[in-house]
Structures are given as C-alpha cells and as structure tokens.
Design a protein around this motif. Sequence first.
Motif, PDB file in Angstrom:
ATOM      1  N   GLY A  54       0.810  -1.216   0.000  1.00 21.84           N
ATOM      2  CA  GLY A  54       0.000   0.000   0.000  1.00 21.84           C
ATOM      3  C   GLY A  54       0.838   1.258   0.000  1.00 21.84           C
ATOM      4  O   GLY A  54       2.030   1.244   0.312  1.00 21.84           O
ATOM      5  N   LYS A  55       0.193   2.341  -0.331  1.00 25.14           N
ATOM      6  CA  LYS A  55       0.841   3.661  -0.358  1.00 25.14           C
ATOM      7  C   LYS A  55       0.316   4.488   0.808  1.00 25.14           C
ATOM      8  O   LYS A  55      -0.870   4.467   1.109  1.00 25.14           O
ATOM      9  CB  LYS A  55       0.510   4.383  -1.668  1.00 25.14           C
ATOM     10  N   ASP A  56       1.216   5.232   1.445  1.00 26.30           N
ATOM     11  CA  ASP A  56       0.797   6.142   2.502  1.00 26.30           C
ATOM     12  C   ASP A  56      -0.003   7.282   1.883  1.00 26.30           C
ATOM     13  O   ASP A  56       0.369   7.819   0.845  1.00 26.30           O
ATOM     14  CB  ASP A  56       2.009   6.713   3.250  1.00 26.30           C
ATOM     15  N   ASN A  57      -1.096   7.630   2.520  1.00 27.05           N
ATOM     16  CA  ASN A  57      -1.963   8.676   1.996  1.00 27.05           C
ATOM     17  C   ASN A  57      -2.671   9.338   3.171  1.00 27.05           C
ATOM     18  O   ASN A  57      -2.616   8.858   4.296  1.00 27.05           O
ATOM     19  CB  ASN A  57      -2.986   8.064   1.028  1.00 27.05           C
ATOM     20  N   ARG A  79      -2.990   3.743   4.965  1.00 30.61           N
ATOM     21  CA  ARG A  79      -2.202   2.970   3.997  1.00 30.61           C
ATOM     22  C   ARG A  79      -3.229   2.464   2.999  1.00 30.61           C
ATOM     23  O   ARG A  79      -4.224   1.851   3.389  1.00 30.61           O
ATOM     24  CB  ARG A  79      -1.519   1.826   4.734  1.00 30.61           C
ATOM     25  N   GLN A  80      -3.024   2.709   1.699  1.00 30.76           N
ATOM     26  CA  GLN A  80      -4.092   2.556   0.722  1.00 30.76           C
ATOM     27  C   GLN A  80      -3.665   1.759  -0.501  1.00 30.76           C
ATOM     28  O   GLN A  80      -2.540   1.880  -0.971  1.00 30.76           O
ATOM     29  CB  GLN A  80      -4.519   3.951   0.291  1.00 30.76           C
ATOM     30  N   LEU A  81      -4.600   0.940  -1.001  1.00 25.29           N
ATOM     31  CA  LEU A  81      -4.459   0.246  -2.281  1.00 25.29           C
ATOM     32  C   LEU A  81      -5.647   0.626  -3.152  1.00 25.29           C
ATOM     33  O   LEU A  81      -6.767   0.774  -2.641  1.00 25.29           O
ATOM     34  CB  LEU A  81      -4.480  -1.270  -2.092  1.00 25.29           C
ATOM     35  N   LEU A  94      -6.244   1.170   5.102  1.00 21.09           N
ATOM     36  CA  LEU A  94      -5.976   0.645   6.432  1.00 21.09           C
ATOM     37  C   LEU A  94      -5.776   1.831   7.364  1.00 21.09           C
ATOM     38  O   LEU A  94      -4.909   2.667   7.146  1.00 21.09           O
ATOM     39  CB  LEU A  94      -4.730  -0.238   6.421  1.00 21.09           C
ATOM     40  N   VAL A  95      -6.611   1.905   8.407  1.00 21.38           N
ATOM     41  CA  VAL A  95      -6.567   3.007   9.370  1.00 21.38           C
ATOM     42  C   VAL A  95      -6.123   2.431  10.709  1.00 21.38           C
ATOM     43  O   VAL A  95      -6.667   1.440  11.168  1.00 21.38           O
ATOM     44  CB  VAL A  95      -7.959   3.663   9.528  1.00 21.38           C
ATOM     45  N   ASN A  96      -5.129   3.067  11.333  1.00 20.88           N
ATOM     46  CA  ASN A  96      -4.647   2.628  12.641  1.00 20.88           C
ATOM     47  C   ASN A  96      -4.733   3.747  13.675  1.00 20.88           C
ATOM     48  O   ASN A  96      -4.036   3.712  14.676  1.00 20.88           O
ATOM     49  CB  ASN A  96      -3.195   2.157  12.553  1.00 20.88           C
ATOM     50  N   ILE A  97      -5.575   4.720  13.454  1.00 17.74           N
ATOM     51  CA  ILE A  97      -5.612   5.907  14.311  1.00 17.74           C
ATOM     52  C   ILE A  97      -6.026   5.559  15.742  1.00 17.74           C
ATOM     53  O   ILE A  97      -5.585   6.187  16.692  1.00 17.74           O
ATOM     54  CB  ILE A  97      -6.524   6.994  13.698  1.00 17.74           C
TER      55      ILE A  97
END
Length: 163
Positions: A54-57, A79-81, A94-97
């Motif tokens: 994934g790419k950071d966004n 983190r995104q695909l 993907l969110v980890n907040i």
Amino acid sequence: MSLSVVARRAFLAAAFCLPAGACTTSGLFSQGAAPRHTLSPRGDRLVRWLQTSGKDNMMAPEALALMGITNEGRDIPVRQLAQEDDGGRYVVSLVNIRKIHELVFHRRQGDALILHLSDTKFDRLASVRYPRNGKPTLITDTFFANSDFQQQVAFWFRAMPGR
C-alpha cells in the motif's frame, strides 16, 4: 545451608508455582497446532498486503468522523491500495488511528463516494455517502449498505494475492 533456609526457599518456590498450576495448559504442548491469528485469516492477509504494497496517503476527516474516526479535525493517515475493473475504481484503506486495524472500503457511484468502515473480520460497522459537492451523510438503508459492502469486499477477496 541451614534447614530453615531450605524450607524458606521451598516455600517461596511453591508460592511462585502455585498460580501457574491453576492455569490451563490445554494448548501449550499440542503438536502441530494451527497458527494463531489475531484477525480473520483473510483480514490478516489483507492487512499484510496493505502494509507491504500500500501507499501512505491522507484522507479528509469529514466522512471518517461520521464513522467515529477522528484525528482532532486533521486529515487521517492511511495505507491505501487502489485497483480498477469493469465496475470502476475500488480503494481499500488501512486506518490505525485508534491503535487497532480498521478497514475503509470505498468506490465512486455516480458523483458520490460510498465508504464502508469494517473491522478485520469484515463486519460492516458504518457506511457513509459523500457527494462531490456536499456533506457526507450516514447511509441508513441497511440493505443497500450491506449489498454495496459485500460487492466491495468480494472485489478485494478476488484481487488479494495468495488466495
């Protein structure tokens, strides 16, 4: 060593071992035990794929705030695909907040984004419709939300490597 020192050490050793004896050991010594997953196996694979490929966004906070994910008004790091097929462009984030893995599935339908918040067991937690020139709103039509969520998850299950 005197007898009282030996007795004291034996008493202390028993005091330390007694709580361990109360624990169940059913899964500790089994041969060929299945690997433990903190997520569903597919959720584990999707999270690993997002972390490696994934790419950071950054995502705008408005729609995610309706789902309960906030970063004090600032954009949300993800983190995104993204992939495309005949049905359009599909994105998973993907969110980890909140210190746990959460997935946000989204795609465009007409001039609106449809976003779904999910845990890693693929239980839909919330859905939001975000028009291009408007404010995001929660989707209250559960049939529509579940149907669209299942379509998006099915797309990513097909696209996931190592099926």
